[in-house]
Design a protein around this motif. Structure first.
Motif, PDB file in Angstrom:
ATOM      1  N   GLY A  40       0.756  -1.183   0.059  1.00 38.60           N
ATOM      2  CA  GLY A  40      -0.089   0.024  -0.089  1.00 38.60           C
ATOM      3  C   GLY A  40       0.924   1.218   0.085  1.00 38.60           C
ATOM      4  O   GLY A  40       1.862   1.379  -0.549  1.00 38.60           O
ATOM      5  N   ARG A  41       0.368   2.189   0.587  1.00 45.76           N
ATOM      6  CA  ARG A  41       0.917   3.598   0.756  1.00 45.76           C
ATOM      7  C   ARG A  41       2.235   3.534   1.609  1.00 45.76           C
ATOM      8  O   ARG A  41       2.250   2.779   2.617  1.00 45.76           O
ATOM      9  CB  ARG A  41       0.015   4.726   1.203  1.00 45.76           C
ATOM     10  N   THR A  42       3.104   4.457   1.399  1.00 45.22           N
ATOM     11  CA  THR A  42       4.046   4.530   2.420  1.00 45.22           C
ATOM     12  C   THR A  42       4.023   6.353   2.908  1.00 45.22           C
ATOM     13  O   THR A  42       4.080   7.063   2.113  1.00 45.22           O
ATOM     14  CB  THR A  42       5.466   4.524   1.873  1.00 45.22           C
ATOM     15  N   LEU A 111      -5.072   4.860   8.010  1.00 40.21           N
ATOM     16  CA  LEU A 111      -4.389   3.986   7.149  1.00 40.21           C
ATOM     17  C   LEU A 111      -4.787   2.390   7.194  1.00 40.21           C
ATOM     18  O   LEU A 111      -5.360   2.256   8.465  1.00 40.21           O
ATOM     19  CB  LEU A 111      -2.757   4.204   7.495  1.00 40.21           C
ATOM     20  N   ASP A 114      -1.999  -2.892   4.869  1.00 41.92           N
ATOM     21  CA  ASP A 114      -1.016  -2.761   3.868  1.00 41.92           C
ATOM     22  C   ASP A 114      -0.145  -1.728   3.772  1.00 41.92           C
ATOM     23  O   ASP A 114       0.590  -1.533   2.963  1.00 41.92           O
ATOM     24  CB  ASP A 114      -1.813  -3.155   2.598  1.00 41.92           C
ATOM     25  N   ASP A 115      -0.414  -0.732   4.494  1.00 43.36           N
ATOM     26  CA  ASP A 115       0.398   0.635   4.483  1.00 43.36           C
ATOM     27  C   ASP A 115       1.516   0.604   5.315  1.00 43.36           C
ATOM     28  O   ASP A 115       1.540  -0.129   6.336  1.00 43.36           O
ATOM     29  CB  ASP A 115      -0.658   1.681   4.731  1.00 43.36           C
ATOM     30  N   CYS A 177      -1.502   5.414  13.847  1.00 37.42           N
ATOM     31  CA  CYS A 177      -1.242   4.746  12.846  1.00 37.42           C
ATOM     32  C   CYS A 177      -1.946   3.501  12.576  1.00 37.42           C
ATOM     33  O   CYS A 177      -1.749   2.937  11.394  1.00 37.42           O
ATOM     34  CB  CYS A 177       0.403   4.462  12.726  1.00 37.42           C
ATOM     35  N   ALA A 180      -1.690   0.149  10.352  1.00 37.52           N
ATOM     36  CA  ALA A 180      -0.237   0.213   9.350  1.00 37.52           C
ATOM     37  C   ALA A 180       0.751  -0.319  10.007  1.00 37.52           C
ATOM     38  O   ALA A 180       0.865  -0.138  11.302  1.00 37.52           O
ATOM     39  CB  ALA A 180      -0.132   1.728   9.037  1.00 37.52           C
TER      40      ALA A 180
END
Length: 433
Positions: A40-42, A111, A114-115, A177, A180
């Motif tokens: 996912g995202r970072t 989040l 997968d992040d 967070c 994530a």
């Protein structure tokens, strides 16, 4: 006869300090710990005097999409393309830091599993993320910070109080967070390298309690605003504890530490033909008391060749304290050095440097200073009274008048204080200016 060092004493001390700082620069210590990209995202978040430089290095080594927000001290920003850099006040927090902390919490909420969140944390983050707990105002936080800085409390004690009066420290940022994955990259500026004390641990668990914070407040007779006292006494300021499910899977790397800086300085000394002795990377206590001990060891070397023979250098790190009782500006490194000079009483064989590796000693844009065998004599010739300067906590003024201040500008890192006491023995007369 030992081989003569090829450097003059002040030049050698300057090179050792520079090596200590260089060992902790983000371009050296971040790349080995860059994690693998996620599905996912970072998102990158961070706070501290080194956080902007850390973000810049991370950007250069990151292979995919990246976004984020970090906050650093005024004057410590460096250009980044994908990570937003915000500047705020240190050591007393301001509204810019407050707004950055709010935005950082919002940035990580929502989040998914997968992040990935990469947290870039370094010293100074406590003041740079001043999001107060319920009922506590920014004015309250500023007043408490000023009182803590003057109290003589250790950095661990100060950060315990800060964590329990915060809405973002003590693991709360990491909790926001969840779910994530969180990877912490920390540059340590605290004795013992405890993650909960680095920037007051916004992304790690904290075993200390509100009761511990109240005991520290009592110990140093710090007057708390009513809202802050209620937060602690009610237990509403409690932090996230080890085992909290929201912190499961969190990974923490100490990418730079005071010990690494001391070892780099020791290597410079060896190259110059001077034997290094690292006395400790976590030395605490009143700066002037630590100075008396260091002076006694140096004089033992001069008189008896113990615990090692000259030429040698006594290296140490950690964070001393200054209880400000006079009208001066404090500064633990310069106070250490002035007390050291008084204790050495002009011993001809001994030189020293002490400085904060972030380039700022206390609230001054000065890293530290130098001491030489003629420091006291030059001061008296200028009409200065060294003992009175120490009693007034005005060591910054003392060394500025002598032209012996160590000014580096922002170093963009921070592994706490660096002290080097160079004992040249009979060689001093041959290589001194």
């Amino acid at each position: 006869m030992p081989t003569l060092p090829p450097l003059l004493p002040r030049e050698l001390l300057t090179r050792m300090f520079a090596a200590a700082v260089d060992a902790a620069r983000p371009e050296r210590c971040i790349p080995p710990f860059v994690p693998a990209p996620p599905v996912g995202r970072t998102v990158v978040i961070g706070a501290g005097k080194a956080s902007a430089a850390m973000a810049q290095v991370l950007e250069r080594h990151w292979p995919g999409p990246l976004e984020g927000l970090v906050v650093t001290r005024y004057g410590y920003a460096v250009p980044c393309e994908r990570i937003e850099i915000v500047e705020a006040a240190h050591p007393v927090p301001d509204a810019a830091g407050l707004e950055a902390a709010r935005r950082m919490l919002e940035r990580v909420r929502g989040l998914g599993a997968d992040d990935l969140v990469i947290c870039l944390i370094s010293g100074g983050g406590s003041a740079l993320l001043p999001l107060p707990g319920e009922g506590v105002s920014l004015d309250d936080k500023q007043a408490i910070n000023r009182a803590l800085l003057k109290s003589g409390a250790t950095i661990s004690e100060m950060n315990c109080v800060r964590r329990h009066l915060s809405a973002i420290k003590g693991g709360r940022l990491a909790a926001a967070c969840h779910p994530a994955r969180v990877v912490n990259l920390l540059i340590s500026d605290v004795p013992g390298d405890r993650p909960m004390d680095i920037a007051s641990g916004p992304t790690v668990a904290d075993p200390s309690t509100c009761a511990d914070a109240l005991e520290i407040v009592r110990r140093y007779a710090i007057e708390l605003p009513p809202a802050a006292r209620r937060l602690l006494e009610s237990g509403a300021g409690e932090t996230l504890k080890p085992g909290d499910a929201r912190l499961a899977g969190l990974v923490t790397h100490l990418v730079a530490t005071p010990q690494m800086a001391l070892e780099a300085a020791a290597a410079v000394a060896r190259t110059a033909g001077v034997t290094p002795l690292i006395l400790g990377d976590a030395i605490e206590g009143e700066a002037r008391d630590v100075a008396k001990v260091m002076a006694a060891i140096a004089l033992q070397v001069v008189k008896h060749g113990q615990p090692l023979a000259a030429p040698c250098v006594l290296l140490s790190g950690g964070e001393t304290t200054v209880t400000v009782r006079g009208g001066g500006r404090g500064g633990r490194n310069v106070e250490f050095l002035l007390a050291l000079a008084l204790a050495l009483a002009g011993a001809p064989e001994v030189f020293a440097v002490a400085g904060d590796t972030d380039g700022v000693d206390g609230q001054e844009e000065v890293a530290g200073a130098f001491v030489a065998p003629d420091t006291l004599a030059r001061a008296w010739a200028l009409g200065l009274r060294p003992r009175e300067c120490l009693d007034d906590n005005d060591a910054h003024g003392f060394f500025a008048a002598l032209g012996d201040a160590l000014v580096t500008g922002p170093t963009l890192t921070n592994v706490n204080d660096f002290r080097a006491v160079l004992v040249l023995g009979s060689l001093a007369q041959e290589i001194a200016l």
